[in-house]
Scaffold this motif. Structure first.
Motif, short mmCIF file in Angstrom:
data_model
loop_
_atom_site.label_atom_id
_atom_site.label_comp_id
_atom_site.label_asym_id
_atom_site.label_seq_id
_atom_site.Cartn_x
_atom_site.Cartn_y
_atom_site.Cartn_z
N THR A 8 0.80 -1.23 0.00
CA THR A 8 0.00 0.00 0.00
C THR A 8 0.84 1.28 0.00
O THR A 8 0.29 2.35 -0.24
CB THR A 8 -0.94 0.03 1.22
N ILE A 105 -0.50 11.24 3.29
CA ILE A 105 -0.29 10.24 4.35
C ILE A 105 -0.45 10.88 5.73
O ILE A 105 -1.03 10.27 6.64
CB ILE A 105 1.09 9.58 4.18
N ARG A 108 -4.07 11.09 6.41
CA ARG A 108 -4.63 9.77 6.74
C ARG A 108 -4.26 9.37 8.18
O ARG A 108 -5.11 8.86 8.92
CB ARG A 108 -4.12 8.74 5.75
N THR A 112 -7.13 8.67 10.83
CA THR A 112 -7.42 7.27 11.15
C THR A 112 -6.37 6.61 12.02
O THR A 112 -6.55 5.47 12.44
CB THR A 112 -7.56 6.45 9.85
N TYR A 168 -2.19 6.94 -5.54
CA TYR A 168 -2.39 6.89 -4.09
C TYR A 168 -3.61 7.69 -3.67
O TYR A 168 -4.37 7.28 -2.79
CB TYR A 168 -1.15 7.41 -3.36
N ARG A 172 -6.59 6.03 -1.49
CA ARG A 172 -6.90 6.42 -0.12
C ARG A 172 -7.88 7.59 0.00
O ARG A 172 -8.51 7.78 1.04
CB ARG A 172 -5.61 6.80 0.62
#
Length: 206
Positions: A8, A105, A108, A112, A168, A172
């Motif tokens: 990923t 990133i 994210r 999360t 990406y 995502r």
């Protein structure tokens, strides 16, 4: 050679695409750097992937260093110009694409990640990083303009890098409607996604 990585990570995918385009043999060893029993620090003290383990056991990291190194290992499909303005342009495209991934990133992780409680998540930080993604896309679209390739007249690391970043975002952040706003980037991504190297490294959808 052995490449330590995940399926990923966009940075791992960039290296895998470069290795495929260069027709280099390697073994992919999957590693979850977030796992309590991760052994990644035995190869990379920064605990990040990708990490390339060479035949003599030496380790090379991060993705920018790895792709520059492996581009020298085979004359097939030179992806980074040796010197001059074009080399600087390719590396700038890579920096832009990696920067988009960096910011995405961080968003994210803030949204999360298990490092903060929901009450501790910072919307201002999320907004700041998303602004970098937005500006990065705008800059990439303007720089590509109507050209067939990011730099020169063939696929280079510049195209691979921005293609991975766009992939990406699709993976995502499907809610970001970048394709509708930047038709030239959408067309470029569609072209890149037809290459076997992109098809074979697409992140898992489940």
């Amino acid at each position: 050679m052995k490449l330590i990585g995940s399926l990923t990570s966009p940075y791992v995918r960039k290296v895998r695409i470069v290795m495929a385009e260069k027709k280099l043999d390697y073994r992919l060893e999957l590693e979850d750097v977030w796992a309590a029993d991760s052994k990644i620090t035995t190869s990379n003290p920064l605990a990040k992937v990708p990490c390339l383990i060479m035949e003599d056991g030496g380790a090379v990291f991060d993705s920018r260093v790895i792709v520059e190194y492996v581009d020298t290992l085979s004359p097939v499909g030179k992806l980074i110009p040796g010197t001059g303005r074009e080399r600087a342009e390719v590396k700038t495209w890579e920096a832009l694409a990696d920067g988009i991934c960096d910011a995405a990133i961080l968003v994210r992780l803030e949204k999360t990640g298990a490092f903060r409680k929901d009450s501790e998540r910072c919307q201002a930080w999320i907004d700041r990083q998303m602004a970098k993604v937005t500006e990065g896309l705008r800059a990439a679209s303007a720089a590509l303009d109507e050209r067939a390739w990011c730099v020169g007249n063939t696929c280079t690391l510049a195209d691979i890098s921005i293609g991975v970043a766009l992939g990406y975002l699709d993976f995502r952040f499907p809610e970001i409607a970048w394709k509708a706003e930047y038709a030239n980037l959408a067309a470029h991504a569609e072209k890149l996604n037809k290459r076997p190297s992109f098809i074979d490294t697409a992140p898992p959808q489940s």
